[in-house]
Design an enzyme around this catalytic site. Sequence first.
Site, PDB file in Angstrom:
ATOM      1  N   ARG A 234     -12.859  -3.440  -3.770  1.00 39.73           N
ATOM      2  CA  ARG A 234     -12.705  -4.885  -3.987  1.00 39.73           C
ATOM      3  C   ARG A 234     -13.986  -5.408  -4.605  1.00 39.73           C
ATOM      4  O   ARG A 234     -15.085  -5.011  -4.194  1.00 39.73           O
ATOM      5  CB  ARG A 234     -12.431  -5.627  -2.672  1.00 39.73           C
ATOM      6  CG  ARG A 234     -10.999  -5.533  -2.171  1.00 39.73           C
ATOM      7  CD  ARG A 234     -10.003  -6.300  -3.071  1.00 39.73           C
ATOM      8  NE  ARG A 234      -8.634  -6.210  -2.597  1.00 39.73           N
ATOM      9  CZ  ARG A 234      -7.745  -5.297  -2.970  1.00 39.73           C
ATOM     10  NH1 ARG A 234      -8.060  -4.381  -3.869  1.00 39.73           N
ATOM     11  NH2 ARG A 234      -6.519  -5.313  -2.479  1.00 39.73           N
ATOM     12  N   GLU A 263     -12.431 -11.387 -10.746  1.00 36.74           N
ATOM     13  CA  GLU A 263     -11.423 -10.781 -11.618  1.00 36.74           C
ATOM     14  C   GLU A 263     -10.173 -11.624 -11.786  1.00 36.74           C
ATOM     15  O   GLU A 263      -9.445 -11.464 -12.767  1.00 36.74           O
ATOM     16  CB  GLU A 263     -11.044  -9.390 -11.101  1.00 36.74           C
ATOM     17  CG  GLU A 263     -10.268  -9.389  -9.793  1.00 36.74           C
ATOM     18  CD  GLU A 263      -9.866  -7.981  -9.349  1.00 36.74           C
ATOM     19  OE1 GLU A 263     -10.734  -7.095  -9.306  1.00 36.74           O
ATOM     20  OE2 GLU A 263      -8.685  -7.780  -9.048  1.00 36.74           O
ATOM     21  N   HIS A 295      -8.635  -3.340 -12.828  1.00 36.19           N
ATOM     22  CA  HIS A 295      -7.851  -3.132 -11.600  1.00 36.19           C
ATOM     23  C   HIS A 295      -6.604  -2.275 -11.878  1.00 36.19           C
ATOM     24  O   HIS A 295      -5.470  -2.671 -11.581  1.00 36.19           O
ATOM     25  CB  HIS A 295      -7.462  -4.480 -10.975  1.00 36.19           C
ATOM     26  CG  HIS A 295      -7.306  -4.385  -9.480  1.00 36.19           C
ATOM     27  ND1 HIS A 295      -7.788  -5.320  -8.610  1.00 36.19           N
ATOM     28  CD2 HIS A 295      -6.719  -3.437  -8.697  1.00 36.19           C
ATOM     29  CE1 HIS A 295      -7.503  -4.977  -7.366  1.00 36.19           C
ATOM     30  NE2 HIS A 295      -6.852  -3.838  -7.400  1.00 36.19           N
TER      31      HIS A 295
END
Length: 330
Positions: A234, A263, A295
């Site tokens: 994360r 993000e 991601h």
Amino acid sequence: MKVAVFSTKVYDRKFLEVANTQHKYELAFFDPYLNKDTAILAKGFPAVCIFVNDQADATTLEILAAQDTELLALRCAGFNNVDLKVAAELGIRVVRVPAYSPYAVAEHTIAMILCLNRKIHRAYNRVREGNFSLDGLMGFDLRDRTVGIIGTGKIGAIVSQILKGFGCHLLVHDVYRNPQVEALGAKYVELPEIFSKSDIISLHCPLMSDTHHLINSNAIEQMKTGVMLINTSRGALINAKDVTKGLKSGKIGSLGLDVYEKESDLFFEDLSGTIIQDEIFLRLTTFHNVLITGHQAFFTEEALHNIASTTITNITEVLQGVACANEITA
Ligand code: NAD
């Protein structure tokens, strides 16, 4: 049952529709992220389905509850974007997909390590330009290198297993010991030892208050000069500003990121026609020894299949009033 699916991409729709074939839930697919401004889209939907960058904060949950939403089905494992306490107070049940393919994320982590070490990203570009010089492309043997793994749950354990195959020495840290990881010969140590002895450090712990900005100036100062840092967990585990300073000074030798603290303003969208405003992100993209993916570590066929089928099963179990093993509470 009507289900409002937020932040839908073509692939989410494809896999969810297949998983829903027998259940025939009314799935409505919405492009935007869930937040307080878009929650109105879920009016009349008892179930709402979200992903990693949707915001189920207190305000958003209050809007959903007022619109009679009773179930929040996460298409992901992490739930740092959901205020579980408020959800419980409002009577909204929360379910998630705890494991869809830890192999997908672990393998992407290894891909980042190999790419950064052997400078594959630079070689790819050079060869396309007819530049076959090897200057600046030297890597190191992974064999006998020390890798520090923070978080030895499902993903960290697979990363450990793969790296063991490369002949690496494993220093690991977790709040619980994983016997599978110990059986590989990995040594559980405290963070300062991970920081000071590792050639590569890879993060696989969840984002919580005690892991927020785990990698900051203080941690970086303790690391070996030239350390490789990888984060596929994360974004906010890392203080990106501090890491940028570490890259500038050469303390951090290379950085692989699949996640980034801010993000949600960037990832999963095609922004190639716009000017990105995030100065820290832009600075990170200027370093030749930084590899960023948006991601995508989870993004395999197997994972998407498992995410969709588990999500539909979770909804079914809650609807039928049977215990759902994937329910999360505050
Ligand atoms: P997991 O729950 O199986 O493992 C997490 C481990 O972290 C556990 O062993 C836990 O005890 C440990 N941990 C908790 N607090 C810690 C702390 N303070 N210090 C060290 N360790 C701590 O989860 P997982 O399936 O292995 O996933 C790990 C993380 O990967 C998730 O939290 C998620 O944020 C991230 N993830 C990323 C992607 C992606 O596409 N990039 C996909 C899935 C998951």
